[in-house]
Write a protein that holds these residues in place. Structure first.
Motif, PDB file in Angstrom:
ATOM      1  N   THR A 105       0.840  -1.193   0.000  1.00  0.00           N
ATOM      2  CA  THR A 105       0.000   0.000   0.000  1.00  0.00           C
ATOM      3  C   THR A 105       0.877   1.246   0.000  1.00  0.00           C
ATOM      4  O   THR A 105       1.899   1.297   0.704  1.00  0.00           O
ATOM      5  CB  THR A 105      -0.898   0.020   1.252  1.00  0.00           C
ATOM      6  OG1 THR A 105      -1.660  -1.185   1.301  1.00  0.00           O
ATOM      7  CG2 THR A 105      -1.840   1.215   1.216  1.00  0.00           C
ATOM      8  N   PHE A 106       0.469   2.251  -0.770  1.00  0.00           N
ATOM      9  CA  PHE A 106       1.237   3.487  -0.888  1.00  0.00           C
ATOM     10  C   PHE A 106       0.452   4.641  -0.274  1.00  0.00           C
ATOM     11  O   PHE A 106      -0.713   4.867  -0.614  1.00  0.00           O
ATOM     12  CB  PHE A 106       1.551   3.771  -2.364  1.00  0.00           C
ATOM     13  CG  PHE A 106       2.447   2.729  -2.979  1.00  0.00           C
ATOM     14  CD1 PHE A 106       3.824   2.886  -2.975  1.00  0.00           C
ATOM     15  CD2 PHE A 106       1.910   1.582  -3.548  1.00  0.00           C
ATOM     16  CE1 PHE A 106       4.656   1.926  -3.522  1.00  0.00           C
ATOM     17  CE2 PHE A 106       2.734   0.609  -4.101  1.00  0.00           C
ATOM     18  CZ  PHE A 106       4.118   0.782  -4.091  1.00  0.00           C
ATOM     19  N   VAL A 107       1.114   5.369   0.609  1.00  0.00           N
ATOM     20  CA  VAL A 107       0.488   6.474   1.328  1.00  0.00           C
ATOM     21  C   VAL A 107       1.209   7.764   0.963  1.00  0.00           C
ATOM     22  O   VAL A 107       2.444   7.831   1.028  1.00  0.00           O
ATOM     23  CB  VAL A 107       0.547   6.257   2.849  1.00  0.00           C
ATOM     24  CG1 VAL A 107       0.005   7.463   3.598  1.00  0.00           C
ATOM     25  CG2 VAL A 107      -0.217   4.991   3.230  1.00  0.00           C
ATOM     26  N   ASN A 108       0.449   8.779   0.589  1.00  0.00           N
ATOM     27  CA  ASN A 108       1.013  10.096   0.293  1.00  0.00           C
ATOM     28  C   ASN A 108       0.803  10.983   1.517  1.00  0.00           C
ATOM     29  O   ASN A 108      -0.301  11.443   1.781  1.00  0.00           O
ATOM     30  CB  ASN A 108       0.354  10.710  -0.940  1.00  0.00           C
ATOM     31  CG  ASN A 108       1.056  11.966  -1.407  1.00  0.00           C
ATOM     32  OD1 ASN A 108       2.261  12.137  -1.192  1.00  0.00           O
ATOM     33  ND2 ASN A 108       0.333  12.849  -2.075  1.00  0.00           N
ATOM     34  N   ALA A 109       1.877  11.210   2.270  1.00  0.00           N
ATOM     35  CA  ALA A 109       1.763  11.976   3.516  1.00  0.00           C
ATOM     36  C   ALA A 109       3.139  12.464   3.933  1.00  0.00           C
ATOM     37  O   ALA A 109       4.167  11.903   3.543  1.00  0.00           O
ATOM     38  CB  ALA A 109       1.162  11.117   4.628  1.00  0.00           C
ATOM     39  N   ASP A 110       3.155  13.507   4.733  1.00  0.00           N
ATOM     40  CA  ASP A 110       4.386  14.029   5.301  1.00  0.00           C
ATOM     41  C   ASP A 110       4.798  13.128   6.462  1.00  0.00           C
ATOM     42  O   ASP A 110       4.219  13.198   7.551  1.00  0.00           O
ATOM     43  CB  ASP A 110       4.172  15.465   5.781  1.00  0.00           C
ATOM     44  CG  ASP A 110       5.421  16.088   6.387  1.00  0.00           C
ATOM     45  OD1 ASP A 110       6.467  15.401   6.441  1.00  0.00           O
ATOM     46  OD2 ASP A 110       5.356  17.259   6.809  1.00  0.00           O
ATOM     47  N   ARG A 384       4.130  13.819 -28.649  1.00  0.00           N
ATOM     48  CA  ARG A 384       2.671  13.749 -28.684  1.00  0.00           C
ATOM     49  C   ARG A 384       2.093  14.093 -27.308  1.00  0.00           C
ATOM     50  O   ARG A 384       2.777  13.992 -26.295  1.00  0.00           O
ATOM     51  CB  ARG A 384       2.213  12.342 -29.090  1.00  0.00           C
ATOM     52  CG  ARG A 384       2.660  11.249 -28.134  1.00  0.00           C
ATOM     53  CD  ARG A 384       2.101   9.892 -28.534  1.00  0.00           C
ATOM     54  NE  ARG A 384       2.507   8.840 -27.634  1.00  0.00           N
ATOM     55  CZ  ARG A 384       1.953   8.598 -26.447  1.00  0.00           C
ATOM     56  NH1 ARG A 384       0.961   9.356 -26.017  1.00  0.00           N
ATOM     57  NH2 ARG A 384       2.389   7.603 -25.705  1.00  0.00           N
ATOM     58  N   PRO A 385       0.821  14.496 -27.270  1.00  0.00           N
ATOM     59  CA  PRO A 385       0.184  14.770 -25.982  1.00  0.00           C
ATOM     60  C   PRO A 385       0.160  13.514 -25.113  1.00  0.00           C
ATOM     61  O   PRO A 385       0.109  12.385 -25.618  1.00  0.00           O
ATOM     62  CB  PRO A 385      -1.227  15.211 -26.374  1.00  0.00           C
ATOM     63  CG  PRO A 385      -1.104  15.673 -27.784  1.00  0.00           C
ATOM     64  CD  PRO A 385      -0.057  14.807 -28.409  1.00  0.00           C
ATOM     65  N   VAL A 386       0.165  13.712 -23.807  1.00  0.00           N
ATOM     66  CA  VAL A 386       0.205  12.592 -22.889  1.00  0.00           C
ATOM     67  C   VAL A 386      -0.793  12.842 -21.760  1.00  0.00           C
ATOM     68  O   VAL A 386      -1.086  13.988 -21.408  1.00  0.00           O
ATOM     69  CB  VAL A 386       1.644  12.428 -22.326  1.00  0.00           C
ATOM     70  CG1 VAL A 386       2.057  13.642 -21.506  1.00  0.00           C
ATOM     71  CG2 VAL A 386       1.781  11.156 -21.508  1.00  0.00           C
ATOM     72  N   GLU A 387      -1.314  11.773 -21.199  1.00  0.00           N
ATOM     73  CA  GLU A 387      -2.236  11.883 -20.082  1.00  0.00           C
ATOM     74  C   GLU A 387      -1.435  12.188 -18.814  1.00  0.00           C
ATOM     75  O   GLU A 387      -0.656  11.355 -18.346  1.00  0.00           O
ATOM     76  CB  GLU A 387      -3.022  10.587 -19.911  1.00  0.00           C
ATOM     77  CG  GLU A 387      -4.027  10.629 -18.756  1.00  0.00           C
ATOM     78  CD  GLU A 387      -5.006  11.773 -18.895  1.00  0.00           C
ATOM     79  OE1 GLU A 387      -4.883  12.745 -18.104  1.00  0.00           O
ATOM     80  OE2 GLU A 387      -5.847  11.705 -19.802  1.00  0.00           O
ATOM     81  N   THR A 388      -1.617  13.376 -18.299  1.00  0.00           N
ATOM     82  CA  THR A 388      -0.867  13.787 -17.109  1.00  0.00           C
ATOM     83  C   THR A 388      -1.654  13.593 -15.811  1.00  0.00           C
ATOM     84  O   THR A 388      -1.078  13.678 -14.733  1.00  0.00           O
ATOM     85  CB  THR A 388      -0.459  15.268 -17.221  1.00  0.00           C
ATOM     86  OG1 THR A 388      -1.630  16.065 -17.413  1.00  0.00           O
ATOM     87  CG2 THR A 388       0.503  15.478 -18.383  1.00  0.00           C
ATOM     88  N   THR A 389      -2.972  13.349 -15.945  1.00  0.00           N
ATOM     89  CA  THR A 389      -3.781  13.123 -14.747  1.00  0.00           C
ATOM     90  C   THR A 389      -3.716  11.642 -14.381  1.00  0.00           C
ATOM     91  O   THR A 389      -4.355  10.806 -15.005  1.00  0.00           O
ATOM     92  CB  THR A 389      -5.234  13.552 -14.993  1.00  0.00           C
ATOM     93  OG1 THR A 389      -5.265  14.922 -15.385  1.00  0.00           O
ATOM     94  CG2 THR A 389      -6.069  13.364 -13.733  1.00  0.00           C
ATOM     95  N   VAL A 390      -2.939  11.343 -13.390  1.00  0.00           N
ATOM     96  CA  VAL A 390      -2.727   9.970 -12.928  1.00  0.00           C
ATOM     97  C   VAL A 390      -3.140   9.923 -11.450  1.00  0.00           C
ATOM     98  O   VAL A 390      -2.667  10.722 -10.656  1.00  0.00           O
ATOM     99  CB  VAL A 390      -1.261   9.539 -13.087  1.00  0.00           C
ATOM    100  CG1 VAL A 390      -1.033   8.158 -12.504  1.00  0.00           C
ATOM    101  CG2 VAL A 390      -0.857   9.593 -14.563  1.00  0.00           C
ATOM    102  N   THR A 391      -3.997   8.991 -11.113  1.00  0.00           N
ATOM    103  CA  THR A 391      -4.472   8.907  -9.728  1.00  0.00           C
ATOM    104  C   THR A 391      -3.432   8.228  -8.840  1.00  0.00           C
ATOM    105  O   THR A 391      -2.684   7.347  -9.287  1.00  0.00           O
ATOM    106  CB  THR A 391      -5.793   8.126  -9.639  1.00  0.00           C
ATOM    107  OG1 THR A 391      -5.600   6.807 -10.191  1.00  0.00           O
ATOM    108  CG2 THR A 391      -6.891   8.829 -10.427  1.00  0.00           C
ATOM    109  N   TRP A 392      -3.408   8.652  -7.595  1.00  0.00           N
ATOM    110  CA  TRP A 392      -2.545   8.011  -6.614  1.00  0.00           C
ATOM    111  C   TRP A 392      -3.077   6.586  -6.383  1.00  0.00           C
ATOM    112  O   TRP A 392      -4.299   6.370  -6.345  1.00  0.00           O
ATOM    113  CB  TRP A 392      -2.544   8.794  -5.308  1.00  0.00           C
ATOM    114  CG  TRP A 392      -1.569   8.252  -4.299  1.00  0.00           C
ATOM    115  CD1 TRP A 392      -1.809   7.356  -3.303  1.00  0.00           C
ATOM    116  CD2 TRP A 392      -0.184   8.590  -4.214  1.00  0.00           C
ATOM    117  NE1 TRP A 392      -0.664   7.112  -2.603  1.00  0.00           N
ATOM    118  CE2 TRP A 392       0.355   7.855  -3.124  1.00  0.00           C
ATOM    119  CE3 TRP A 392       0.662   9.437  -4.934  1.00  0.00           C
ATOM    120  CZ2 TRP A 392       1.702   7.932  -2.749  1.00  0.00           C
ATOM    121  CZ3 TRP A 392       1.998   9.519  -4.560  1.00  0.00           C
ATOM    122  CH2 TRP A 392       2.500   8.775  -3.492  1.00  0.00           C
TER     123      TRP A 392
END
Length: 395
Positions: A105-110, A384-392
């Motif tokens: 599991t990956f957590v995005n936090a300080d 080429r354009p790329v999808e930059t919206t990637v969910t955590w």
């Protein structure tokens, strides 16, 4: 979908390429020889999105089937900028972990914050149970002391005397030798840097795990460190960063004598070898030193993933611990070999002549820096354009 281009100044690039970042992670993954040993240790990895932390994550997943939690602090996409490179690398690592069957599991936090510690340990307790390995690989410019609320800022400065040395600069991707001069740090700056980069937060994590009953039998914790050459020692090992690293090493001894005493566990610092990371590029003269070292070693320069594989071999007992006289795990023998250092010293004595004679190291260094943000990675179509919206990655 949108078109993105690298924007930045010096070694700092503010726009990242999601497909390039994913390709970097995939290349590291493919470079690690798989070996499922069936151990599947439970791991809490702090600083899992970049540098040695990312390498330790990928090597652990691919070779030892690790399970557990990785913590990183990364920025999402905004209208003006892409998400941070670490955000995209984490998404790519999570996809590989899922494909490999790892429960991670990956957590995005300080990770410095008390609330983050509490929520992460809640997750560990509910989903994984006691932790076999805590890997501490955090690098940050500032830290808020959870006890006082004071925000401490780290600085990169020498101690005692000013530092003046050659440095590496790029103009239109052409390397040249410049110079850097830094005034000595004040005592307050030294103390603040130790607050950020020393062992205080590492100890808080170990104490929190122990307080929750989350130390497994045979628990081991390691914190990543660096020593390096005497060429860069005035601004690194003998400077403010070195003071912080010494505190980190003292913390290992303190942990072994207190919370981990009586067979409860063990703590080590790990002296890794030189690498091109987002943290190391901020240190004056390190770029030039690392470029010269790469020019000397060529393909014998050990990547972070190779060093991470070696670390896991030692942590799992497949290979004996390689300890120095201070009880530190050493992964940097290839760099600190005296014959190698003699060749680097000779180049350092006249770096302009060294760059004129051989540009392989500086070209490699620039490629590595740009790849940190997903740029100039072979096989990626940047036109080429790329999808930059990637969910955590979801839990």
């Amino acid at each position: 979908m949108r078109e993105v281009a690298p924007k930045g100044r010096g070694y700092l690039i503010v726009n990242s390429h999601p497909e390039g970042c994913a390709a970097v992670v995939d290349r590291m993954w493919q470079a690690i020889t798989p070996r499922e040993d069936g151990s599947a240790p439970t791991v809490l990895l702090l600083g899992a999105s970049a540098g040695y932390g990312l390498a330790v994550l990928l090597a652990g997943l691919r070779r030892h089937g690790i399970r557990g939690v990785g913590v990183a602090y990364e920025a999402p996409e905004t209208e003006r900028r892409t998400a941070s490179a670490g955000w995209y690398r984490t998404a790519a690592a999570a996809a590989l972990a899922a494909e490999n069957g790892n429960d991670f599991t990956f957590v995005n936090a300080d990770a410095f914050g008390a609330d983050a510690k509490a929520s992460v340990l809640d997750l560990v307790a509910a989903q994984y149970g006691p932790v076999d390995h805590l890997v501490y690989s955090l690098a940050a410019p500032r830290r808020t002391d959870p006890r006082t609320g004071t925000v401490h800022h780290s600085v990169i400065k020498p101690l005692g005397e000013a530092y003046e040395a050659p440095s590496l600069e790029f103009t239109d991707d052409i390397a040249k030798v410049g110079s850097v001069r830094l005034p000595p740090a004040t005592e307050d700056e030294r103390e603040a840097t130790t607050k950020v980069m020393g062992g205080e937060d590492w100890a808080l994590w170990v104490e929190a795990l122990a307080g929750r009953g989350l130390l497994a039998d045979g628990f081991t914790t390691v914190a990543l460190s660096y020593v390096g050459s005497e060429l860069t020692a005035p601004v690194y090992r003998q400077g403010t960063i070195g003071a912080a690293k010494e505190h980190l090493e003292q913390t290992a001894a303190t942990l072994n004598d207190t919370v981990l005493s009586g067979g409860t566990g063990r703590a080590f610092t790990v002296v890794a070898g030189a690498a091109v990371t987002q943290a190391s590029t901020a240190i004056p003269s390190i770029a030039l030193y690392t470029s010269l070292l790469r020019g000397v070693l060529g393909e014998d320069f050990r990547s972070t993933d190779r060093q991470a594989v070696e670390l896991w071999e030692q942590l799992t007992g497949a290979e004996p611990l390689v300890l120095d006289g201070q009880g530190r795990i050493r992964l940097d023998g290839w760099e600190m070999d005296e014959a190698v250092q003699q060749r680097v010293r000779a180049l350092w004595a006249d770096p302009e002549a060294a760059l004129e004679a051989d540009t392989s190291g500086t070209r490699w260094f620039l490629e590595q820096v740009r790849a940190l943000y997903g740029w100039d990675v072979p096989g990626v179509d940047y036109g080429r354009p790329v999808e930059t919206t990637v969910t955590w990655p979801s839990a």
